[in-house]
Motif scaffolding. Structure first.
Motif, PDB file in Angstrom:
ATOM      1  N   LEU A 204       0.793  -1.274   0.034  1.00  0.00           N
ATOM      2  CA  LEU A 204       0.048   0.034   0.094  1.00  0.00           C
ATOM      3  C   LEU A 204       0.911   1.093   0.221  1.00  0.00           C
ATOM      4  O   LEU A 204       0.683   2.075  -0.595  1.00  0.00           O
ATOM      5  N   LEU A 205       2.094   1.291   0.779  1.00  0.00           N
ATOM      6  CA  LEU A 205       2.865   2.493   1.143  1.00  0.00           C
ATOM      7  C   LEU A 205       4.287   1.705   0.984  1.00  0.00           C
ATOM      8  O   LEU A 205       4.531   0.917   1.514  1.00  0.00           O
ATOM      9  N   PRO A 206       5.404   2.315   0.507  1.00  0.00           N
ATOM     10  CA  PRO A 206       6.718   1.818   0.496  1.00  0.00           C
ATOM     11  C   PRO A 206       7.085   1.751   1.984  1.00  0.00           C
ATOM     12  O   PRO A 206       7.073   2.611   2.757  1.00  0.00           O
ATOM     13  N   GLU A 207       7.707   0.478   2.261  1.00  0.00           N
ATOM     14  CA  GLU A 207       8.428   0.157   3.462  1.00  0.00           C
ATOM     15  C   GLU A 207       7.369   0.444   4.520  1.00  0.00           C
ATOM     16  O   GLU A 207       7.970   0.658   5.818  1.00  0.00           O
ATOM     17  N   ILE A 208       6.211   0.129   4.450  1.00  0.00           N
ATOM     18  CA  ILE A 208       5.205   0.119   5.329  1.00  0.00           C
ATOM     19  C   ILE A 208       4.754  -1.075   5.535  1.00  0.00           C
ATOM     20  O   ILE A 208       4.154  -1.690   4.514  1.00  0.00           O
ATOM     21  N   THR A 209       4.356  -1.625   6.744  1.00  0.00           N
ATOM     22  CA  THR A 209       3.759  -2.977   6.947  1.00  0.00           C
ATOM     23  C   THR A 209       2.411  -2.815   7.329  1.00  0.00           C
ATOM     24  O   THR A 209       2.078  -2.347   8.583  1.00  0.00           O
ATOM     25  N   GLY A 210       1.660  -3.824   6.653  1.00  0.00           N
ATOM     26  CA  GLY A 210       0.033  -3.564   7.143  1.00  0.00           C
ATOM     27  C   GLY A 210      -0.211  -4.934   7.765  1.00  0.00           C
ATOM     28  O   GLY A 210       0.268  -5.928   7.021  1.00  0.00           O
ATOM     29  N   GLN A 211      -0.665  -5.293   8.851  1.00  0.00           N
ATOM     30  CA  GLN A 211      -1.226  -6.375   9.378  1.00  0.00           C
ATOM     31  C   GLN A 211      -2.627  -6.051   9.708  1.00  0.00           C
ATOM     32  O   GLN A 211      -3.434  -5.128  10.053  1.00  0.00           O
ATOM     33  N   ALA A 212      -3.243  -7.434   9.802  1.00  0.00           N
ATOM     34  CA  ALA A 212      -4.804  -7.441   9.787  1.00  0.00           C
ATOM     35  C   ALA A 212      -5.214  -8.789  10.408  1.00  0.00           C
ATOM     36  O   ALA A 212      -4.505  -9.939  10.257  1.00  0.00           O
ATOM     37  N   VAL A 213      -6.239  -8.756  11.481  1.00  0.00           N
ATOM     38  CA  VAL A 213      -6.846 -10.100  12.057  1.00  0.00           C
ATOM     39  C   VAL A 213      -8.514  -9.894  11.844  1.00  0.00           C
ATOM     40  O   VAL A 213      -9.001  -8.796  11.765  1.00  0.00           O
ATOM     41  N   PRO A 214      -9.171 -10.946  11.782  1.00  0.00           N
ATOM     42  CA  PRO A 214     -10.703 -10.744  11.633  1.00  0.00           C
ATOM     43  C   PRO A 214     -11.234 -10.801  13.043  1.00  0.00           C
ATOM     44  O   PRO A 214     -10.729 -11.254  14.008  1.00  0.00           O
ATOM     45  N   VAL A 215     -12.414 -10.143  12.794  1.00  0.00           N
ATOM     46  CA  VAL A 215     -13.124 -10.457  14.260  1.00  0.00           C
ATOM     47  C   VAL A 215     -14.650 -10.984  13.749  1.00  0.00           C
ATOM     48  O   VAL A 215     -15.183 -10.548  12.871  1.00  0.00           O
ATOM     49  N   PHE A 216     -14.899 -12.084  14.816  1.00  0.00           N
ATOM     50  CA  PHE A 216     -16.118 -12.999  14.538  1.00  0.00           C
ATOM     51  C   PHE A 216     -17.120 -12.706  15.563  1.00  0.00           C
ATOM     52  O   PHE A 216     -16.889 -12.342  16.619  1.00  0.00           O
ATOM     53  N   ASP A 217     -18.427 -13.003  15.113  1.00  0.00           N
ATOM     54  CA  ASP A 217     -19.388 -12.761  16.385  1.00  0.00           C
ATOM     55  C   ASP A 217     -19.708 -14.093  16.854  1.00  0.00           C
ATOM     56  O   ASP A 217     -18.791 -14.870  16.544  1.00  0.00           O
ATOM     57  N   ALA A 218     -20.572 -14.510  17.618  1.00  0.00           N
ATOM     58  CA  ALA A 218     -20.722 -15.585  18.414  1.00  0.00           C
ATOM     59  C   ALA A 218     -21.505 -16.637  17.465  1.00  0.00           C
ATOM     60  O   ALA A 218     -21.255 -17.886  17.599  1.00  0.00           O
ATOM     61  N   GLN A 219     -21.983 -16.326  16.250  1.00  0.00           N
ATOM     62  CA  GLN A 219     -22.144 -17.273  15.278  1.00  0.00           C
ATOM     63  C   GLN A 219     -20.902 -17.616  14.585  1.00  0.00           C
ATOM     64  O   GLN A 219     -21.090 -18.380  13.324  1.00  0.00           O
ATOM     65  N   VAL A 223     -17.353 -10.215  11.045  1.00  0.00           N
ATOM     66  CA  VAL A 223     -18.051  -8.738  11.281  1.00  0.00           C
ATOM     67  C   VAL A 223     -17.419  -7.603  10.929  1.00  0.00           C
ATOM     68  O   VAL A 223     -17.660  -6.688  10.379  1.00  0.00           O
ATOM     69  N   CYS A 224     -16.037  -7.585  11.294  1.00  0.00           N
ATOM     70  CA  CYS A 224     -14.802  -6.598  10.631  1.00  0.00           C
ATOM     71  C   CYS A 224     -13.611  -7.150  10.724  1.00  0.00           C
ATOM     72  O   CYS A 224     -13.145  -8.242  11.438  1.00  0.00           O
ATOM     73  N   VAL A 225     -12.677  -6.244  10.396  1.00  0.00           N
ATOM     74  CA  VAL A 225     -11.290  -6.862  10.301  1.00  0.00           C
ATOM     75  C   VAL A 225     -10.374  -5.489  11.144  1.00  0.00           C
ATOM     76  O   VAL A 225     -10.812  -4.232  10.801  1.00  0.00           O
ATOM     77  N   MET A 226      -9.923  -5.960  12.124  1.00  0.00           N
ATOM     78  CA  MET A 226      -8.807  -4.915  12.764  1.00  0.00           C
ATOM     79  C   MET A 226      -7.410  -4.937  11.818  1.00  0.00           C
ATOM     80  O   MET A 226      -6.743  -5.965  11.639  1.00  0.00           O
ATOM     81  N   THR A 227      -6.835  -3.755  11.955  1.00  0.00           N
ATOM     82  CA  THR A 227      -5.592  -3.742  11.199  1.00  0.00           C
ATOM     83  C   THR A 227      -4.708  -2.312  11.603  1.00  0.00           C
ATOM     84  O   THR A 227      -5.343  -1.550  12.264  1.00  0.00           O
ATOM     85  N   THR A 228      -3.442  -2.826  11.272  1.00  0.00           N
ATOM     86  CA  THR A 228      -2.406  -1.867  11.893  1.00  0.00           C
ATOM     87  C   THR A 228      -1.591  -1.518  10.562  1.00  0.00           C
ATOM     88  O   THR A 228      -1.303  -2.455   9.461  1.00  0.00           O
ATOM     89  N   VAL A 229      -1.031  -0.311  10.658  1.00  0.00           N
ATOM     90  CA  VAL A 229      -0.019   0.310   9.817  1.00  0.00           C
ATOM     91  C   VAL A 229       1.283   0.364  10.722  1.00  0.00           C
ATOM     92  O   VAL A 229       1.327   1.370  11.164  1.00  0.00           O
ATOM     93  N   THR A 230       2.428  -0.149  10.494  1.00  0.00           N
ATOM     94  CA  THR A 230       3.460  -0.144  11.098  1.00  0.00           C
ATOM     95  C   THR A 230       4.557   0.969  10.512  1.00  0.00           C
ATOM     96  O   THR A 230       4.604   0.864   9.140  1.00  0.00           O
ATOM     97  N   ASN A 231       5.353   1.549  11.210  1.00  0.00           N
ATOM     98  CA  ASN A 231       6.228   2.835  10.872  1.00  0.00           C
ATOM     99  C   ASN A 231       7.484   2.147  10.008  1.00  0.00           C
ATOM    100  O   ASN A 231       7.651   0.875  10.136  1.00  0.00           O
ATOM    101  N   LEU A 232       8.196   3.012   9.349  1.00  0.00           N
ATOM    102  CA  LEU A 232       9.400   2.736   8.839  1.00  0.00           C
ATOM    103  C   LEU A 232      10.444   2.098   9.787  1.00  0.00           C
ATOM    104  O   LEU A 232      10.423   2.823  10.835  1.00  0.00           O
TER     105      LEU A 232
END
Length: 262
Positions: A204-219, A223-232
């Motif tokens: 997405l951006l040079p030398e930037i790391t994106g990480q992501a994990v899912p979020v599930f409901d009780a079924q 539901v959504c995804v939690m994501t981070t963007v980490t620095n140089l």
């Protein structure tokens, strides 16, 4: 001879303390039943609760009387009762997974050198509905309401791993050409489903790391995804990854979702 009540049922602090402690002990038995994979014998309940058999019998029979537990007439084993189910359903109705995830991600952004957010799925793809800039790192062009590429972000890959191909195809057609990358292989998606996470650097951006994990409901639905963007200079940082996964486990405990993060 000691005058202390058995199994910590009472205390010298008076009636109020004893009453509160009784509720705590009853809740202990309820928790054991809730976490059990099958109905339990009285002896098993007593052992797991750390009480004597007579104490376990009194408390569980009280739970049965109130409908919070039930006893099988043939085996004598105990399980959660109809009132416990009603309470659980009512709690689920009040559970907003996005808000829970947002609260945890805001705290995460204050702890590590990564901006953090929550994305939901729309017809155009992953859309940031919460975004928190790190207290230590703010090199990011992302903002609230941004739509993320499907193939060039960790967030997009997680959605692709857990949504149906029809959902993905619609969004892929609607996203602009410059958003499009190489669709992930089936092996990549299978690995994301197994580990419950994705990571990309420099997409997405040079030398930037994106990480992501899912979020599930009780079924166990996404539901959504939690994501981070980490620095140089912190690309692929294991501590940041572990912090995100630990946050995902904490969210899962509150939502009742899948907590099996590798």
């Amino acid at each position: 001879m000691s005058n202390s009540p058995p199994d910590g049922e009472g205390s010298s602090d008076g009636k109020r303390s004893a009453t509160i402690q009784s509720v705590s002990i009853a809740a202990r038995f309820l928790t054991i039943l809730a976490n059990a994979e099958e109905p339990l014998a009285l002896g098993t309940l007593a052992r797991r609760a750390g009480t004597g058999g007579s104490t376990a019998h009194r408390y569980v029979q009280s739970l049965v009387k109130e409908g919070l537990a039930k006893q099988d007439s043939v085996s004598g084993f105990y399980d959660l009762g109809p009132l416990a189910l009603s309470v659980g359903i009512a709690a689920l109705k009040r559970t907003d997974a996005v808000e829970i995830a947002a609260r945890h991600m805001k705290a995460l952004a204050n702890r590590i050198a990564a901006s953090a957010g929550v994305a939901i799925w729309t017809e155009r793809g992953p859309t940031l509905v919460r975004w928190y800039r790190s207290a230590y790192f703010s090199i990011s062009s992302l903002a609230l309401g941004d739509i993320l590429p499907l193939d060039n972000t960790a967030c997009g890959l997680v959605f692709q791993a857990f949504l149906t191909p029809n959902h993905i195809d619609v969004a892929r057609r609607l996203q602009p050409d410059y958003f499009r990358g190489t669709p992930p292989s089936s092996e990549t998606l299978a690995r994301i489903r197994q580990t419950r996470g994705a990571e990309l650097t420099g997409h997405l951006l040079p030398e930037i790391t994106g990480q992501a994990v899912p979020v599930f409901d009780a079924q166990q639905e996404l539901v959504c995804v939690m994501t981070t963007v980490t620095n140089l200079g912190r690309t692929g940082d294991r501590a940041d990854r572990e912090a995100l996964f630990e946050t995902a486990r904490a969210v899962a405990r509150e939502t009742g979702g899948d907590a099996s993060f590798a």
